[in-house]
Design a protein around this motif. Structure first.
Motif, PDB file in Angstrom:
ATOM      1  N   LEU A  65       0.794  -1.170  -0.116  1.00 30.73           N
ATOM      2  CA  LEU A  65      -0.022   0.050  -0.106  1.00 30.73           C
ATOM      3  C   LEU A  65       0.859   1.299  -0.070  1.00 30.73           C
ATOM      4  O   LEU A  65       0.501   2.035  -0.896  1.00 30.73           O
ATOM      5  CB  LEU A  65      -0.939  -0.155   1.271  1.00 30.73           C
ATOM      6  N   ALA A  66       2.144   1.333   0.792  1.00 25.45           N
ATOM      7  CA  ALA A  66       2.745   2.494   0.985  1.00 25.45           C
ATOM      8  C   ALA A  66       3.332   2.579  -0.574  1.00 25.45           C
ATOM      9  O   ALA A  66       3.435   3.824  -1.004  1.00 25.45           O
ATOM     10  CB  ALA A  66       3.961   2.134   1.678  1.00 25.45           C
ATOM     11  N   ILE A  67       3.854   1.422  -1.210  1.00 23.76           N
ATOM     12  CA  ILE A  67       4.263   1.826  -2.691  1.00 23.76           C
ATOM     13  C   ILE A  67       3.239   2.348  -3.642  1.00 23.76           C
ATOM     14  O   ILE A  67       3.349   3.100  -4.165  1.00 23.76           O
ATOM     15  CB  ILE A  67       5.095   0.151  -3.303  1.00 23.76           C
ATOM     16  N   GLU A  68       2.026   1.549  -3.544  1.00 23.03           N
ATOM     17  CA  GLU A  68       0.928   2.073  -4.330  1.00 23.03           C
ATOM     18  C   GLU A  68       0.898   3.554  -4.038  1.00 23.03           C
ATOM     19  O   GLU A  68       0.492   4.389  -4.900  1.00 23.03           O
ATOM     20  CB  GLU A  68      -0.138   1.269  -4.553  1.00 23.03           C
ATOM     21  N   ALA A  69       0.909   3.992  -2.859  1.00 24.43           N
ATOM     22  CA  ALA A  69       0.488   5.498  -2.791  1.00 24.43           C
ATOM     23  C   ALA A  69       1.680   6.357  -3.144  1.00 24.43           C
ATOM     24  O   ALA A  69       1.490   7.430  -3.710  1.00 24.43           O
ATOM     25  CB  ALA A  69       0.375   5.575  -1.085  1.00 24.43           C
ATOM     26  N   GLN A  70       2.869   5.849  -3.104  1.00 27.17           N
ATOM     27  CA  GLN A  70       4.086   6.593  -3.474  1.00 27.17           C
ATOM     28  C   GLN A  70       3.894   6.710  -4.986  1.00 27.17           C
ATOM     29  O   GLN A  70       4.136   7.910  -5.595  1.00 27.17           O
ATOM     30  CB  GLN A  70       5.225   5.790  -3.065  1.00 27.17           C
ATOM     31  N   GLN A  71       3.537   5.628  -5.760  1.00 25.12           N
ATOM     32  CA  GLN A  71       3.445   5.808  -7.231  1.00 25.12           C
ATOM     33  C   GLN A  71       2.398   6.418  -7.310  1.00 25.12           C
ATOM     34  O   GLN A  71       2.458   7.463  -8.605  1.00 25.12           O
ATOM     35  CB  GLN A  71       3.325   4.300  -7.731  1.00 25.12           C
ATOM     36  N   ALA A  72       1.019   6.586  -6.786  1.00 26.89           N
ATOM     37  CA  ALA A  72       0.123   7.453  -7.205  1.00 26.89           C
ATOM     38  C   ALA A  72       0.615   8.801  -6.821  1.00 26.89           C
ATOM     39  O   ALA A  72       0.118   9.671  -7.793  1.00 26.89           O
ATOM     40  CB  ALA A  72      -1.107   7.186  -6.164  1.00 26.89           C
ATOM     41  N   ALA A  73       1.353   9.200  -5.940  1.00 31.01           N
ATOM     42  CA  ALA A  73       1.715  10.681  -5.759  1.00 31.01           C
ATOM     43  C   ALA A  73       2.577  10.924  -6.742  1.00 31.01           C
ATOM     44  O   ALA A  73       2.460  12.333  -7.319  1.00 31.01           O
ATOM     45  CB  ALA A  73       2.449  10.729  -4.333  1.00 31.01           C
ATOM     46  N   ALA A  74       3.485  10.153  -7.165  1.00 31.30           N
ATOM     47  CA  ALA A  74       4.405  10.544  -8.153  1.00 31.30           C
ATOM     48  C   ALA A  74       3.685  10.541  -9.596  1.00 31.30           C
ATOM     49  O   ALA A  74       4.223  11.697 -10.480  1.00 31.30           O
ATOM     50  CB  ALA A  74       5.552   9.295  -8.426  1.00 31.30           C
ATOM     51  N   LEU A  75       2.749   9.628  -9.587  1.00 32.57           N
ATOM     52  CA  LEU A  75       1.914   9.950 -11.096  1.00 32.57           C
ATOM     53  C   LEU A  75       1.090  11.085 -11.142  1.00 32.57           C
ATOM     54  O   LEU A  75       1.063  12.004 -12.141  1.00 32.57           O
ATOM     55  CB  LEU A  75       1.053   8.848 -11.188  1.00 32.57           C
ATOM     56  N   ALA A  76       0.566  11.598  -9.878  1.00 34.86           N
ATOM     57  CA  ALA A  76      -0.078  12.836  -9.763  1.00 34.86           C
ATOM     58  C   ALA A  76       0.809  13.982 -10.111  1.00 34.86           C
ATOM     59  O   ALA A  76       0.402  15.266 -10.734  1.00 34.86           O
ATOM     60  CB  ALA A  76      -0.821  12.905  -8.415  1.00 34.86           C
ATOM     61  N   ALA A  77       1.965  14.083  -9.421  1.00 33.48           N
ATOM     62  CA  ALA A  77       2.983  15.120  -9.578  1.00 33.48           C
ATOM     63  C   ALA A  77       3.517  15.159 -11.175  1.00 33.48           C
ATOM     64  O   ALA A  77       3.429  16.288 -11.578  1.00 33.48           O
ATOM     65  CB  ALA A  77       4.128  14.647  -8.689  1.00 33.48           C
ATOM     66  N   ALA A  78       3.406  13.952 -11.609  1.00 35.36           N
ATOM     67  CA  ALA A  78       4.168  14.074 -13.149  1.00 35.36           C
ATOM     68  C   ALA A  78       2.752  14.573 -13.989  1.00 35.36           C
ATOM     69  O   ALA A  78       2.955  15.272 -15.131  1.00 35.36           O
ATOM     70  CB  ALA A  78       4.334  12.577 -13.693  1.00 35.36           C
ATOM     71  N   ALA A  84       0.946  21.615 -16.444  1.00 33.72           N
ATOM     72  CA  ALA A  84       1.457  22.899 -16.338  1.00 33.72           C
ATOM     73  C   ALA A  84       2.222  23.217 -17.640  1.00 33.72           C
ATOM     74  O   ALA A  84       2.318  24.597 -18.034  1.00 33.72           O
ATOM     75  CB  ALA A  84       2.460  23.095 -15.219  1.00 33.72           C
ATOM     76  N   ALA A  85       2.963  22.213 -17.884  1.00 33.50           N
ATOM     77  CA  ALA A  85       3.836  22.562 -19.124  1.00 33.50           C
ATOM     78  C   ALA A  85       2.952  22.759 -20.520  1.00 33.50           C
ATOM     79  O   ALA A  85       3.291  23.608 -21.223  1.00 33.50           O
ATOM     80  CB  ALA A  85       4.915  21.572 -19.394  1.00 33.50           C
ATOM     81  N   ARG A  86       2.046  21.870 -20.623  1.00 35.01           N
ATOM     82  CA  ARG A  86       1.014  21.990 -21.641  1.00 35.01           C
ATOM     83  C   ARG A  86       0.176  23.291 -21.457  1.00 35.01           C
ATOM     84  O   ARG A  86       0.010  23.998 -22.632  1.00 35.01           O
ATOM     85  CB  ARG A  86      -0.118  20.997 -21.475  1.00 35.01           C
ATOM     86  N   GLU A  87      -0.112  23.853 -20.344  1.00 37.02           N
ATOM     87  CA  GLU A  87      -0.780  25.165 -20.272  1.00 37.02           C
ATOM     88  C   GLU A  87       0.173  26.456 -20.509  1.00 37.02           C
ATOM     89  O   GLU A  87      -0.208  27.075 -21.209  1.00 37.02           O
ATOM     90  CB  GLU A  87      -1.257  25.320 -18.967  1.00 37.02           C
TER      91      GLU A  87
END
Length: 134
Positions: A65-78, A84-87
């Motif tokens: 669960l911790a790894i999945e949460a970390q991956q979800a956070a990284a995906l959200a940041a990306a 932002a770059a597209r905007e």
């Protein structure tokens, strides 16, 4: 003939009583075996193994669960960075279009002024020729 066919009622009763007594003895032996110290020790060891297994499973689940949460956070940041770059790219593109439109409008205004000046010059020249010709 067969002995079971010749057995009388009393023999059948005694046989049934013996069978019941043997069954009770087996049950008593099984009960005493279940309550013996070695059996208790085996049950305790099995319980310890079960608790350890459950703890390992819980730890693996928590790690997953911790790894999945970390991956979800990284995906959200990306995705946020990409958005932002597209905007920013869209804004720069819009500004470039606006600049191009302004430049085109200025060129057209300049060309119109030049055409007007050329037309006015022709008109003035025509007027001058008419005055000179009088």
């Amino acid at each position: 003939m067969n002995r079971s066919k010749n057995a009388d009622f009393a023999e059948r009763l005694s046989t049934a009583a013996d069978a019941k007594k043997a069954q009770l003895e087996r049950a008593a032996r099984a009960r005493s075996a279940a309550e013996s110290p070695t059996a208790v020790e085996r049950r305790r060891a099995r319980e310890e193994v079960r608790v350890a297994r459950d703890a390992r499973i819980a730890e693996r689940t928590a790690t997953k669960l911790a790894i999945e949460a970390q991956q979800a956070a990284a995906l959200a940041a990306a995705q946020a960075t990409e958005a932002a770059a597209r905007e920013a790219a869209l804004k720069a593109e819009q500004e470039a279009r606006d600049m191009e439109f302004a430049e085109r409008a200025a060129r057209e205004a300049t060309m119109e002024a030049e055409r007007q000046a050329a037309r006015d010059a022709r008109y003035a020249a025509r007027k001058a020729r008419k005055r000179k010709g009088r």
